[in-house]
Design a protein around this motif. Structure first.
Motif: not given
Length: 366
Positions: A20-22, A69-73, A113-114, A118-120
């Motif tokens: 949801g946050a993403s 950046w969010i995903i990277g962090i 989940a992993l 990425p697909v989402l």
């Protein structure tokens, strides 16, 4: 058993919260980012756009970087947590005598989940990419000015195909087709000169220029003068692109958008037109060829000069009344710099190249 269910529910709620946050963050792709140093730095050198389409492209670019950046962090944090938590020193401090940390291989929920995340992420990015792309390529903007752009090694020819009566000094719609030059171009597809090869398309002449557009008001670049394309601000404009030889690319950095310029675009299944809703800022903007097209590709520059609609009307009026005058005189007549001011330090001198009075130039002058 009850405790396991609670932990399972917590994990699901955590995953739902993360997704949801993403989604909330990525939904920002449709709005302009805050105008501050951090978000400006995320443009990574992209110039500020001068069309509504460019603004959308720039916003999308910035928000994609925010999401990245969010995903990277998150990933870097998880990586360093595992590194320090499972180091030999950390295990000794905890009194953990196990040789290896707890293994998560064949953990089906984790692997799902992993795979799903990425697909989402790609699906969400694609969801926000499509509207921006559609806006940039839409042909529904009711253009008031149609510009015919012809690329050739190694310069440009600009002509005005159609101009709405609102921008004409005589208040009549302007059809800029040069009938005589266009007739020569039409005939070129069948006229085979002595020793000339047959072209690649349906046995027509190798020097078939029937797909090009020739206009009464044209600006042809040369080694002595960089071509300047004069356009009105606050006006919908259509660009009609074609090449007389190899593939070129029409690129104005402030448009944040570039299009390949093909020879025989219809046969190459290329959409030769694109439109901008308006140009929001007046001034001079450099243009480049962004496709490696030969020896002097780096010198194939042009300039877009954006003026007010009133000055554009005066410019067209001067070009109509003085058909033999160079473009620089028309620019000087409306009180702006007569020569390009944005292409420095690039020069146009191409000593030793082929004679630029090619068929494309001869047709435009006949």
């Amino acid at each position: 058993m009850e405790q396991r269910k609670v932990h399972g529910m917590n994990r699901r709620l955590g995953l739902a919260g993360l997704l949801g946050a993403s989604g909330l963050v990525l939904s920002g792709c449709t709005v302009a980012p805050p105008d501050n140093g951090f978000f400006h730095a995320l443009r990574m050198g992209w110039p500020q756009g001068i069309t509504p389409e460019a603004q959308e492209l720039g916003n999308f670019w910035v928000w994609v970087w925010v999401a990245a950046w969010i995903i990277g962090i998150i990933m870097w944090t998880l990586m360093f947590v595992v590194i320090f938590r499972d180091s030999d020193k950390a295990r000794k401090r905890r009194g953990d005598n196990e040789e290896f940390p707890r293994q998560t291989g064949y953990n089906v929920p984790l692997e799902l989940a992993l795979t799903t995340l990425p697909v989402l992420i790609i699906m969400v990015l694609f969801f926000f990419n499509v509207p921006v792309q559609d806006k940039a390529t839409a042909l529904d903007k009711d253009p008031k000015v149609t510009v015919d752009v012809t690329g050739f090694q190694w310069n440009w020819k600009f002509g005005y195909g159609e101009i709405n009566s609102e921008l004409m000094p005589n208040n009549q719609n302007y059809d800029g087709v040069d009938e005589q030059a266009q007739k020569l171009a039409e005939d070129s597809q069948y006229e085979l000169r002595e020793g000339q090869e047959v072209g690649p398309i349906h046995g027509k002449s190798a020097e078939d220029y029937s797909y090009l557009n020739f206009n009464k008001i044209e600006t042809v670049g040369s080694t002595e003068e960089i071509p300047i394309l004069v356009l009105p601000s606050k006006t919908a404009i259509e660009f009609n692109l074609a090449s007389s030889d190899v593939v070129h690319s029409f690129w104005v950095p402030e448009f944040l958008f570039k299009r390949d310029v093909f020879p025989h675009p219809e046969q190459n299944r290329s959409e030769r037109r694109f439109q901008v809703e308006e140009i929001t800022e007046e001034g001079a903007f450099v243009g480049r060829c962004a496709e490696m097209c030969g020896t002097y590709h780096a010198m194939m520059n042009f300039e877009v000069r954006v003026v007010s609609p009133e000055d554009f009307t005066r410019y067209i009026d001067y070009r109509q009344k003085h058909p033999e005058a160079p473009n620089s005189e028309a620019l000087e007549a409306i009180g702006v710099d007569p020569y390009a001011v944005t292409t420095s330090p690039f020069v146009t001198d191409r000593q030793g190249t082929r004679d630029e009075s090619s068929d494309i130039n001869r047709n435009s002058q006949n």
